[in-house]
Enzyme design. Structure first.
Site, PDB file in Angstrom:
ATOM      1  N   CYS A  49      72.974 110.588  15.432  1.00 41.08           N
ATOM      2  CA  CYS A  49      72.754 112.046  15.413  1.00 41.08           C
ATOM      3  C   CYS A  49      73.571 112.747  16.496  1.00 41.08           C
ATOM      4  O   CYS A  49      74.049 113.877  16.299  1.00 41.08           O
ATOM      5  CB  CYS A  49      71.269 112.347  15.586  1.00 41.08           C
ATOM      6  SG  CYS A  49      70.243 111.672  14.257  1.00 41.08           S
TER       7      CYS A  49
HETATM    8  C1  BEZ Z   1      70.470 107.664  15.129  1.00 38.83           C
HETATM    9  O1  BEZ Z   1      70.885 108.835  15.159  1.00 38.83           O
HETATM   10  O2  BEZ Z   1      71.138 106.727  15.554  1.00 38.83           O
HETATM   11  C2  BEZ Z   1      69.095 107.388  14.575  1.00 38.83           C
HETATM   12  C3  BEZ Z   1      68.585 108.194  13.596  1.00 38.83           C
HETATM   13  C4  BEZ Z   1      67.323 107.930  13.077  1.00 38.83           C
HETATM   14  C5  BEZ Z   1      66.564 106.882  13.569  1.00 38.83           C
HETATM   15  C6  BEZ Z   1      67.086 106.081  14.558  1.00 38.83           C
HETATM   16  C7  BEZ Z   1      68.347 106.343  15.067  1.00 38.83           C
END
Ligand code: BEZ
Length: 224
Positions: A49
């Site tokens: 994200c």
């Molecule tokens: C991430 O952005 O890496 C992520 C998104 C959702 C759950 C866990 C990690």
């Protein structure tokens, strides 16, 4: 704000009030007369994200040129969002200025049906839900025009979101649709509702591949 909605293409984007990293908003007021890309995250300081928010921030001028406002959402509060934005800018070289909705109780996430099939128990060892990774494109009439849901494993593609905006805006302006992998400048498809007689006037250079597939160039300056 109701807890649950079945949202489909063409649904009115539900209104809500929320704190954001830039202050309180009423979502419909935020949309105003613009297009909006709303994209969501399950938690601040998550790796995939972080890269996505930086990429959207860097591409924001292209969205703005098309009359599109960006707004993120993450299931944490505003103070956490502000600290995360600092990290995002440091890591990706962005200057993120668009708002990120604070949704610590996941009310908006439920309202927009961003939670996955397996339900809220589908969490990692920190309790982070593996979904709330949706993208909505909303038009100035507040209608939902695109819904995407991404798994936690896979970063989104900002160029694809921009490409869909270009396709939707071009299709709203002209009686056309756009084929696979279309980008502005490529030939477009004459809309099935346009007769060949009409097409001769509307698209003088159109050509018939099959009676149901007619292609035409569009003046590039008219495509956005
Ligand atoms: C991430 O952005 O890496 C992520 C998104 C959702 C759950 C866990 C990690």
């Amino acid at each position: 704000m109701s807890e649950k909605a079945t949202l489909r293409l063409g649904s009115t984007a539900p209104d809500f009030e929320s704190e954001t990293s830039n202050g309180k908003i009423s979502f419909h007021d935020f949309i105003g007369d613009s297009w909006v890309v709303l994209f969501s995250h399950p938690d601040d300081f998550t790796p995939v994200c972080t890269t996505e928010l930086g990429a959207f921030a860097k591409l924001e001028p292209e969205f703005s040129k098309r009359g599109v406002k960006l707004i993120g959402l993450s299931a944490n509060g505003t103070e956490s969002h502000k600290a995360w934005i600092k990290d995002i800018d440091e890591i990706t070289g962005s200057k993120l200025t668009f708002p990120i909705i604070a949704d610590p109780e996941r009310k908006v996430a439920h309202l927009y049906d961003m939670i996955d099939y397996q339900d809220a128990s589908n969490v990692d060892d920190k309790g982070v839900q593996f979904t709330i990774r949706s993208v909505f494109i909303i038009d100035p009439n507040k209608k939902i025009r695109l819904i995407l849901a991404y798994p936690a494993s896979t970063g989104r593609n900002t160029a694809e979101v921009l490409r869909v905006v270009d396709s939707l805006q071009t299709g709203d302006k002209h009686r056309i649709t756009t084929p696979i992998n279309w980008v502005p400048g490529d030939d477009v498809i004459v809309h099935p509702s346009v007769s060949n007689e009409e097409a001769k006037t509307l698209f003088p250079k159109f050509r018939i591949i099959k009676p149901y597939l007619r292609l035409t160039p569009l003046d590039v300056s008219e495509q956005k």
